[in-house]
Design a protein around this motif. Structure first.
Motif, PDB file in Angstrom:
ATOM      1  N   HIS A   1       0.839  -1.195   0.000  1.00  0.00           N
ATOM      2  CA  HIS A   1       0.000   0.000   0.000  1.00  0.00           C
ATOM      3  C   HIS A   1       0.877   1.249   0.000  1.00  0.00           C
ATOM      4  N   PRO A   2       0.293   2.370  -0.429  1.00  0.00           N
ATOM      5  CA  PRO A   2       1.079   3.598  -0.573  1.00  0.00           C
ATOM      6  C   PRO A   2       1.441   4.281   0.738  1.00  0.00           C
ATOM      7  N   GLY A   3       0.858   3.917   1.824  1.00  0.00           N
ATOM      8  CA  GLY A   3       1.145   4.544   3.107  1.00  0.00           C
ATOM      9  C   GLY A   3      -0.005   4.344   4.063  1.00  0.00           C
ATOM     10  N   VAL A   4       0.073   5.003   5.191  1.00  0.00           N
ATOM     11  CA  VAL A   4      -0.954   4.866   6.210  1.00  0.00           C
ATOM     12  C   VAL A   4      -1.612   6.226   6.400  1.00  0.00           C
ATOM     13  N   PRO A   5      -2.900   6.324   6.496  1.00  0.00           N
ATOM     14  CA  PRO A   5      -3.868   5.230   6.380  1.00  0.00           C
ATOM     15  C   PRO A   5      -4.087   4.872   4.922  1.00  0.00           C
ATOM     16  N   TYR A   6      -4.627   3.698   4.699  1.00  0.00           N
ATOM     17  CA  TYR A   6      -4.959   3.304   3.342  1.00  0.00           C
ATOM     18  C   TYR A   6      -6.308   2.608   3.342  1.00  0.00           C
ATOM     19  N   VAL A   7      -6.955   2.659   2.179  1.00  0.00           N
ATOM     20  CA  VAL A   7      -8.276   2.068   2.003  1.00  0.00           C
ATOM     21  C   VAL A   7      -8.161   1.026   0.912  1.00  0.00           C
ATOM     22  N   VAL A   8      -8.756  -0.136   1.133  1.00  0.00           N
ATOM     23  CA  VAL A   8      -8.712  -1.222   0.160  1.00  0.00           C
ATOM     24  C   VAL A   8     -10.111  -1.431  -0.406  1.00  0.00           C
ATOM     25  N   VAL A   9     -10.196  -1.475  -1.742  1.00  0.00           N
ATOM     26  CA  VAL A   9     -11.441  -1.784  -2.426  1.00  0.00           C
ATOM     27  C   VAL A   9     -11.190  -3.020  -3.273  1.00  0.00           C
ATOM     28  N   ASP A  10     -11.922  -4.079  -2.976  1.00  0.00           N
ATOM     29  CA  ASP A  10     -11.800  -5.333  -3.714  1.00  0.00           C
ATOM     30  C   ASP A  10     -10.353  -5.836  -3.748  1.00  0.00           C
ATOM     31  N   GLY A  11      -9.688  -5.711  -2.610  1.00  0.00           N
ATOM     32  CA  GLY A  11      -8.330  -6.231  -2.482  1.00  0.00           C
ATOM     33  C   GLY A  11      -7.229  -5.316  -2.984  1.00  0.00           C
ATOM     34  N   MET A  12      -7.576  -4.155  -3.519  1.00  0.00           N
ATOM     35  CA  MET A  12      -6.571  -3.239  -4.061  1.00  0.00           C
ATOM     36  C   MET A  12      -6.570  -1.933  -3.267  1.00  0.00           C
ATOM     37  N   PRO A  13      -5.388  -1.506  -2.782  1.00  0.00           N
ATOM     38  CA  PRO A  13      -5.336  -0.235  -2.053  1.00  0.00           C
ATOM     39  C   PRO A  13      -5.553   0.939  -3.003  1.00  0.00           C
ATOM     40  N   LEU A  14      -6.234   1.957  -2.526  1.00  0.00           N
ATOM     41  CA  LEU A  14      -6.483   3.146  -3.337  1.00  0.00           C
ATOM     42  C   LEU A  14      -5.325   4.127  -3.188  1.00  0.00           C
ATOM     43  N   GLU A  15      -4.960   4.748  -4.288  1.00  0.00           N
ATOM     44  CA  GLU A  15      -3.946   5.796  -4.229  1.00  0.00           C
ATOM     45  C   GLU A  15      -4.499   7.003  -3.488  1.00  0.00           C
ATOM     46  N   ASP A  16      -5.787   7.298  -3.706  1.00  0.00           N
ATOM     47  CA  ASP A  16      -6.428   8.441  -3.062  1.00  0.00           C
ATOM     48  C   ASP A  16      -7.664   7.952  -2.311  1.00  0.00           C
ATOM     49  N   PRO A  17      -7.564   7.758  -1.000  1.00  0.00           N
ATOM     50  CA  PRO A  17      -8.689   7.236  -0.224  1.00  0.00           C
ATOM     51  C   PRO A  17      -9.944   8.106  -0.288  1.00  0.00           C
ATOM     52  N   LEU A  18      -9.805   9.369  -0.674  1.00  0.00           N
ATOM     53  CA  LEU A  18     -10.967  10.243  -0.768  1.00  0.00           C
ATOM     54  C   LEU A  18     -11.860   9.887  -1.958  1.00  0.00           C
ATOM     55  N   ASN A  19     -11.339   9.086  -2.881  1.00  0.00           N
ATOM     56  CA  ASN A  19     -12.112   8.676  -4.055  1.00  0.00           C
ATOM     57  C   ASN A  19     -12.753   7.306  -3.859  1.00  0.00           C
ATOM     58  N   ILE A  20     -13.122   6.972  -2.643  1.00  0.00           N
ATOM     59  CA  ILE A  20     -13.645   5.639  -2.361  1.00  0.00           C
ATOM     60  C   ILE A  20     -14.940   5.338  -3.125  1.00  0.00           C
ATOM     61  N   GLN A  21     -15.842   6.310  -3.200  1.00  0.00           N
ATOM     62  CA  GLN A  21     -17.101   6.065  -3.908  1.00  0.00           C
ATOM     63  C   GLN A  21     -16.836   5.773  -5.376  1.00  0.00           C
ATOM     64  N   THR A  22     -15.997   6.569  -6.007  1.00  0.00           N
ATOM     65  CA  THR A  22     -15.672   6.349  -7.413  1.00  0.00           C
ATOM     66  C   THR A  22     -15.032   4.983  -7.605  1.00  0.00           C
ATOM     67  N   ALA A  23     -14.125   4.611  -6.704  1.00  0.00           N
ATOM     68  CA  ALA A  23     -13.446   3.315  -6.821  1.00  0.00           C
ATOM     69  C   ALA A  23     -14.436   2.161  -6.709  1.00  0.00           C
ATOM     70  N   ILE A  24     -15.366   2.256  -5.765  1.00  0.00           N
ATOM     71  CA  ILE A  24     -16.367   1.192  -5.593  1.00  0.00           C
ATOM     72  C   ILE A  24     -17.266   1.121  -6.821  1.00  0.00           C
ATOM     73  N   CYS A  25     -17.723   2.265  -7.286  1.00  0.00           N
ATOM     74  CA  CYS A  25     -18.596   2.277  -8.467  1.00  0.00           C
ATOM     75  C   CYS A  25     -17.866   1.724  -9.689  1.00  0.00           C
ATOM     76  N   ASN A  26     -16.596   2.087  -9.850  1.00  0.00           N
ATOM     77  CA  ASN A  26     -15.811   1.562 -10.976  1.00  0.00           C
ATOM     78  C   ASN A  26     -15.696   0.043 -10.909  1.00  0.00           C
ATOM     79  N   ARG A  27     -15.409  -0.489  -9.713  1.00  0.00           N
ATOM     80  CA  ARG A  27     -15.271  -1.950  -9.572  1.00  0.00           C
ATOM     81  C   ARG A  27     -16.591  -2.651  -9.863  1.00  0.00           C
ATOM     82  N   LEU A  28     -17.691  -2.092  -9.386  1.00  0.00           N
ATOM     83  CA  LEU A  28     -18.999  -2.683  -9.663  1.00  0.00           C
ATOM     84  C   LEU A  28     -19.271  -2.684 -11.170  1.00  0.00           C
TER      85      LEU A  28
END
Length: 136
Positions: free
Chosen positions: A82-109
């Motif tokens: 992961h890129p550092g702490v804190p980090y957010v994982v969506v579908d097993g992949m850490p996000l570069e920008d944890p603030l984009n969690i909604q976009t990341a989840i929608c993209n994976r779906l």
């Protein structure tokens, strides 16, 4: 050092109680009580398990002594790069920008062909190719 001890206590607790109790302990120990006890792991353990009916601090300290090192190694092996702490994982992949969690989840779906929830309608979903083009 105290943070590492607390991490192992949390892991021991997860092996002995329900998820709800484990989350409640973590919330207490890493939230309101942490500053009050200046991060002292033993005091946090005793304070945050006060209301538990299923596990006592002595049982967790025994787990720490007997299994602590092995549990710590197991946790480290399960942590993805992961890129550092804190980090957010969506579908097993850490996000570069944890603030984009909604976009990341929608993209994976979207990538998985799932029906998108209404909350994704307003989200600027992008494909991985779009993201790569923005970076380049």
């Amino acid at each position: 050092e105290q943070e590492g001890i607390l991490d192992v206590y949390e892991t021991c607790i997860k092996t002995q109680v329900s998820l709800e109790e484990a989350v409640a302990f973590t919330y207490c120990a890493e939230g309101p009580a942490m500053e009050r006890y200046d991060g002292n792991a033993t005091k946090l353990l005793e304070t945050c398990l006060t209301n538990s009916t299923t596990v006592c601090p002595h049982k967790i300290q025994k787990c720490y002594r007997q299994q602590g090192r092995a549990l710590e190694i197991q946790n480290a092996k399960q942590t993805p790069p992961h890129p550092g702490v804190p980090y957010v994982v969506v579908d097993g992949m850490p996000l570069e920008d944890p603030l984009n969690i909604q976009t990341a989840i929608c993209n994976r779906l979207k990538e998985k062909g799932a029906t998108l929830p209404q909350s994704c309608a307003g989200s600027s979903t992008k494909t991985e190719e779009d993201a790569k083009e923005r970076i380049a």
